[in-house]
Structures are given as structure tokens and as C-alpha cells.
Scaffold this motif. Structure first.
Motif, PDB file in Angstrom:
ATOM      1  N   GLU A 189      -3.438  11.792  13.195  1.00  0.00           N
ATOM      2  CA  GLU A 189      -2.207  11.255  13.771  1.00  0.00           C
ATOM      3  C   GLU A 189      -2.164   9.754  13.525  1.00  0.00           C
ATOM      4  O   GLU A 189      -3.175   9.146  13.192  1.00  0.00           O
ATOM      5  CB  GLU A 189      -2.161  11.502  15.283  1.00  0.00           C
ATOM      6  N   THR A 190      -1.004   9.153  13.703  1.00  0.00           N
ATOM      7  CA  THR A 190      -0.877   7.699  13.614  1.00  0.00           C
ATOM      8  C   THR A 190      -1.652   7.069  14.766  1.00  0.00           C
ATOM      9  O   THR A 190      -1.584   7.546  15.899  1.00  0.00           O
ATOM     10  CB  THR A 190       0.602   7.286  13.688  1.00  0.00           C
ATOM     11  N   ALA A 191      -2.413   6.025  14.467  1.00  0.00           N
ATOM     12  CA  ALA A 191      -3.182   5.308  15.485  1.00  0.00           C
ATOM     13  C   ALA A 191      -2.557   3.934  15.695  1.00  0.00           C
ATOM     14  O   ALA A 191      -2.265   3.225  14.730  1.00  0.00           O
ATOM     15  CB  ALA A 191      -4.636   5.169  15.046  1.00  0.00           C
ATOM     16  N   ASN A 192      -2.345   3.577  16.955  1.00  0.00           N
ATOM     17  CA  ASN A 192      -1.718   2.305  17.307  1.00  0.00           C
ATOM     18  C   ASN A 192      -2.636   1.486  18.199  1.00  0.00           C
ATOM     19  O   ASN A 192      -3.327   2.039  19.052  1.00  0.00           O
ATOM     20  CB  ASN A 192      -0.419   2.542  18.085  1.00  0.00           C
ATOM     21  N   LEU A 193      -2.602   0.183  18.012  1.00  0.00           N
ATOM     22  CA  LEU A 193      -3.222  -0.756  18.936  1.00  0.00           C
ATOM     23  C   LEU A 193      -2.073  -1.520  19.568  1.00  0.00           C
ATOM     24  O   LEU A 193      -1.249  -2.106  18.864  1.00  0.00           O
ATOM     25  CB  LEU A 193      -4.156  -1.722  18.200  1.00  0.00           C
ATOM     26  N   ALA A 194      -1.996  -1.475  20.896  1.00  0.00           N
ATOM     27  CA  ALA A 194      -0.872  -2.105  21.586  1.00  0.00           C
ATOM     28  C   ALA A 194      -1.361  -2.872  22.800  1.00  0.00           C
ATOM     29  O   ALA A 194      -2.439  -2.614  23.318  1.00  0.00           O
ATOM     30  CB  ALA A 194       0.132  -1.037  22.009  1.00  0.00           C
ATOM     31  N   VAL A 195      -0.554  -3.819  23.220  1.00  0.00           N
ATOM     32  CA  VAL A 195      -0.787  -4.557  24.457  1.00  0.00           C
ATOM     33  C   VAL A 195       0.463  -4.441  25.306  1.00  0.00           C
ATOM     34  O   VAL A 195       1.556  -4.234  24.792  1.00  0.00           O
ATOM     35  CB  VAL A 195      -1.134  -6.045  24.199  1.00  0.00           C
ATOM     36  N   VAL A 196       0.274  -4.561  26.607  1.00  0.00           N
ATOM     37  CA  VAL A 196       1.411  -4.544  27.531  1.00  0.00           C
ATOM     38  C   VAL A 196       1.670  -5.977  27.962  1.00  0.00           C
ATOM     39  O   VAL A 196       0.760  -6.687  28.387  1.00  0.00           O
ATOM     40  CB  VAL A 196       1.125  -3.658  28.756  1.00  0.00           C
ATOM     41  N   ASP A 197       2.907  -6.413  27.808  1.00  0.00           N
ATOM     42  CA  ASP A 197       3.297  -7.767  28.194  1.00  0.00           C
ATOM     43  C   ASP A 197       4.539  -7.675  29.066  1.00  0.00           C
ATOM     44  O   ASP A 197       5.601  -7.285  28.588  1.00  0.00           O
ATOM     45  CB  ASP A 197       3.565  -8.611  26.942  1.00  0.00           C
ATOM     46  N   ASP A 198       4.360  -8.003  30.332  1.00  0.00           N
ATOM     47  CA  ASP A 198       5.486  -8.015  31.265  1.00  0.00           C
ATOM     48  C   ASP A 198       6.231  -6.678  31.255  1.00  0.00           C
ATOM     49  O   ASP A 198       7.457  -6.629  31.246  1.00  0.00           O
ATOM     50  CB  ASP A 198       6.425  -9.172  30.926  1.00  0.00           C
ATOM     51  N   GLY A 199       5.462  -5.587  31.194  1.00  0.00           N
ATOM     52  CA  GLY A 199       6.048  -4.253  31.223  1.00  0.00           C
ATOM     53  C   GLY A 199       6.490  -3.720  29.879  1.00  0.00           C
ATOM     54  O   GLY A 199       6.886  -2.556  29.776  1.00  0.00           O
ATOM     55  N   ALA A 200       6.447  -4.542  28.837  1.00  0.00           N
ATOM     56  CA  ALA A 200       6.836  -4.101  27.495  1.00  0.00           C
ATOM     57  C   ALA A 200       5.582  -3.823  26.672  1.00  0.00           C
ATOM     58  O   ALA A 200       4.603  -4.557  26.752  1.00  0.00           O
ATOM     59  CB  ALA A 200       7.672  -5.173  26.809  1.00  0.00           C
ATOM     60  N   VAL A 201       5.613  -2.750  25.892  1.00  0.00           N
ATOM     61  CA  VAL A 201       4.507  -2.409  25.011  1.00  0.00           C
ATOM     62  C   VAL A 201       4.761  -3.062  23.656  1.00  0.00           C
ATOM     63  O   VAL A 201       5.816  -2.866  23.054  1.00  0.00           O
ATOM     64  CB  VAL A 201       4.365  -0.884  24.853  1.00  0.00           C
ATOM     65  N   ILE A 202       3.786  -3.839  23.194  1.00  0.00           N
ATOM     66  CA  ILE A 202       3.902  -4.526  21.906  1.00  0.00           C
ATOM     67  C   ILE A 202       2.837  -3.949  20.977  1.00  0.00           C
ATOM     68  O   ILE A 202       1.648  -4.032  21.261  1.00  0.00           O
ATOM     69  CB  ILE A 202       3.702  -6.044  22.059  1.00  0.00           C
ATOM     70  N   ILE A 203       3.269  -3.333  19.886  1.00  0.00           N
ATOM     71  CA  ILE A 203       2.338  -2.782  18.898  1.00  0.00           C
ATOM     72  C   ILE A 203       1.783  -3.942  18.087  1.00  0.00           C
ATOM     73  O   ILE A 203       2.528  -4.701  17.473  1.00  0.00           O
ATOM     74  CB  ILE A 203       3.041  -1.777  17.971  1.00  0.00           C
ATOM     75  N   VAL A 204       0.453  -4.038  18.076  1.00  0.00           N
ATOM     76  CA  VAL A 204      -0.222  -5.132  17.391  1.00  0.00           C
ATOM     77  C   VAL A 204      -0.670  -4.704  15.994  1.00  0.00           C
ATOM     78  O   VAL A 204      -0.633  -5.481  15.050  1.00  0.00           O
ATOM     79  CB  VAL A 204      -1.448  -5.590  18.214  1.00  0.00           C
ATOM     80  N   ASN A 205      -1.097  -3.466  15.876  1.00  0.00           N
ATOM     81  CA  ASN A 205      -1.594  -2.959  14.605  1.00  0.00           C
ATOM     82  C   ASN A 205      -1.362  -1.453  14.584  1.00  0.00           C
ATOM     83  O   ASN A 205      -1.396  -0.804  15.623  1.00  0.00           O
ATOM     84  CB  ASN A 205      -3.087  -3.279  14.464  1.00  0.00           C
ATOM     85  N   ARG A 206      -1.132  -0.899  13.396  1.00  0.00           N
ATOM     86  CA  ARG A 206      -0.846   0.535  13.267  1.00  0.00           C
ATOM     87  C   ARG A 206      -1.425   1.041  11.957  1.00  0.00           C
ATOM     88  O   ARG A 206      -1.312   0.389  10.919  1.00  0.00           O
ATOM     89  CB  ARG A 206       0.656   0.773  13.289  1.00  0.00           C
ATOM     90  N   VAL A 207      -2.022   2.249  12.023  1.00  0.00           N
ATOM     91  CA  VAL A 207      -2.456   2.951  10.813  1.00  0.00           C
ATOM     92  C   VAL A 207      -1.705   4.281  10.827  1.00  0.00           C
ATOM     93  O   VAL A 207      -1.881   5.110  11.723  1.00  0.00           O
ATOM     94  CB  VAL A 207      -3.984   3.181  10.785  1.00  0.00           C
ATOM     95  N   GLU A 208      -0.833   4.464   9.850  1.00  0.00           N
ATOM     96  CA  GLU A 208       0.023   5.643   9.788  1.00  0.00           C
ATOM     97  C   GLU A 208      -0.769   6.892   9.416  1.00  0.00           C
ATOM     98  O   GLU A 208      -1.725   6.840   8.651  1.00  0.00           O
ATOM     99  CB  GLU A 208       1.136   5.434   8.735  1.00  0.00           C
ATOM    100  N   SER A 209      -0.305   8.014   9.935  1.00  0.00           N
ATOM    101  CA  SER A 209      -0.881   9.308   9.608  1.00  0.00           C
ATOM    102  C   SER A 209      -0.656   9.607   8.116  1.00  0.00           C
ATOM    103  O   SER A 209       0.310   9.155   7.527  1.00  0.00           O
ATOM    104  CB  SER A 209      -0.191  10.382  10.444  1.00  0.00           C
ATOM    105  N   ARG A 210      -1.559  10.383   7.568  1.00  0.00           N
ATOM    106  CA  ARG A 210      -1.388  10.811   6.175  1.00  0.00           C
ATOM    107  C   ARG A 210      -0.574  12.084   6.077  1.00  0.00           C
ATOM    108  O   ARG A 210      -0.191  12.512   4.995  1.00  0.00           O
ATOM    109  CB  ARG A 210      -2.745  11.064   5.532  1.00  0.00           C
ATOM    110  N   GLU A 211      -0.342  12.717   7.228  1.00  0.00           N
ATOM    111  CA  GLU A 211       0.395  13.978   7.258  1.00  0.00           C
ATOM    112  C   GLU A 211       1.858  13.754   6.911  1.00  0.00           C
ATOM    113  O   GLU A 211       2.439  12.746   7.294  1.00  0.00           O
ATOM    114  CB  GLU A 211       0.275  14.631   8.634  1.00  0.00           C
ATOM    115  N   ILE A 212       2.453  14.721   6.215  1.00  0.00           N
ATOM    116  CA  ILE A 212       3.857  14.618   5.845  1.00  0.00           C
ATOM    117  C   ILE A 212       4.738  14.839   7.059  1.00  0.00           C
ATOM    118  O   ILE A 212       5.681  14.106   7.301  1.00  0.00           O
ATOM    119  CB  ILE A 212       4.200  15.640   4.732  1.00  0.00           C
ATOM    120  N   MET A 213       4.444  15.864   7.843  1.00  0.00           N
ATOM    121  CA  MET A 213       5.210  16.165   9.055  1.00  0.00           C
ATOM    122  C   MET A 213       4.617  15.382  10.219  1.00  0.00           C
ATOM    123  O   MET A 213       3.430  15.348  10.410  1.00  0.00           O
ATOM    124  CB  MET A 213       5.154  17.659   9.371  1.00  0.00           C
ATOM    125  N   ARG A 214       5.503  14.753  10.990  1.00  0.00           N
ATOM    126  CA  ARG A 214       5.035  13.993  12.162  1.00  0.00           C
ATOM    127  C   ARG A 214       5.654  14.564  13.392  1.00  0.00           C
ATOM    128  O   ARG A 214       6.732  14.964  13.479  1.00  0.00           O
ATOM    129  CB  ARG A 214       5.397  12.534  12.014  1.00  0.00           C
TER     130      ARG A 214
END
Length: 65
Positions: free
Chosen positions: A40-65
Motif C-alpha cells: 500500500e502507499t506509505a505516508n509520513l504525516a504530522v498534525v498541525d493545529d488539527g490539519a494533517v500535513i503529508i511530509v513524505n509519501r512512497v506510492e504503492s506499486r499496485e495498479i488498483m488502489r
């Protein structure tokens, strides 16, 4: 967004901070491993004032998500 002192908060400043610090880069191998194990896609995120901010992402290799 409003900061704790009532002034307008600029999320772009947070992104600049994150880009200048290496924890997002250091997390990349772990994101790859997590992506490979979960297939699956893996995300690194932080929460800032209630908002989720994606810092880094590695996309899945699968065609269907």
C-alpha cells in the motif's frame, strides 16, 4: 489558519521547516519497507493545529488502489 496568538498562520512556513530538517529524509527507507510489506502507499504525516500535513509519501506499486 490562525496561530495561538490570533495572528494568521502560514502553512508554507511549516513546509519550509520540514524540508530543512532531515527526519523526512531519514524516514524514507522505512516508508519503502512499509510500502513493500503492506503493498500500500506509505505516508509520513504530522498534525498541525488539527490539519494533517503529508511530509513524505512512497506510492504503492499496485495498479488498483
Amino acid at each position: 489558519m490562525r496561530g495561538g496568538d490570533g495572528e494568521r498562520h502560514d502553512p508554507a512556513q511549516d513546509l519550509t521547516f520540514l524540508r530543512r530538517h532531515s527526519f523526512a529524509v531519514q524516514a524514507r527507507p522505512y516508508l519503502w519497507k512499509l510500502r513493500n510489506l503492506s503493498r500500500e502507499t506509505a505516508n509520513l504525516a504530522v498534525v498541525d493545529d488539527g490539519a494533517v500535513i503529508i511530509v513524505n509519501r512512497v506510492e504503492s506499486r499496485e495498479i488498483m488502489r
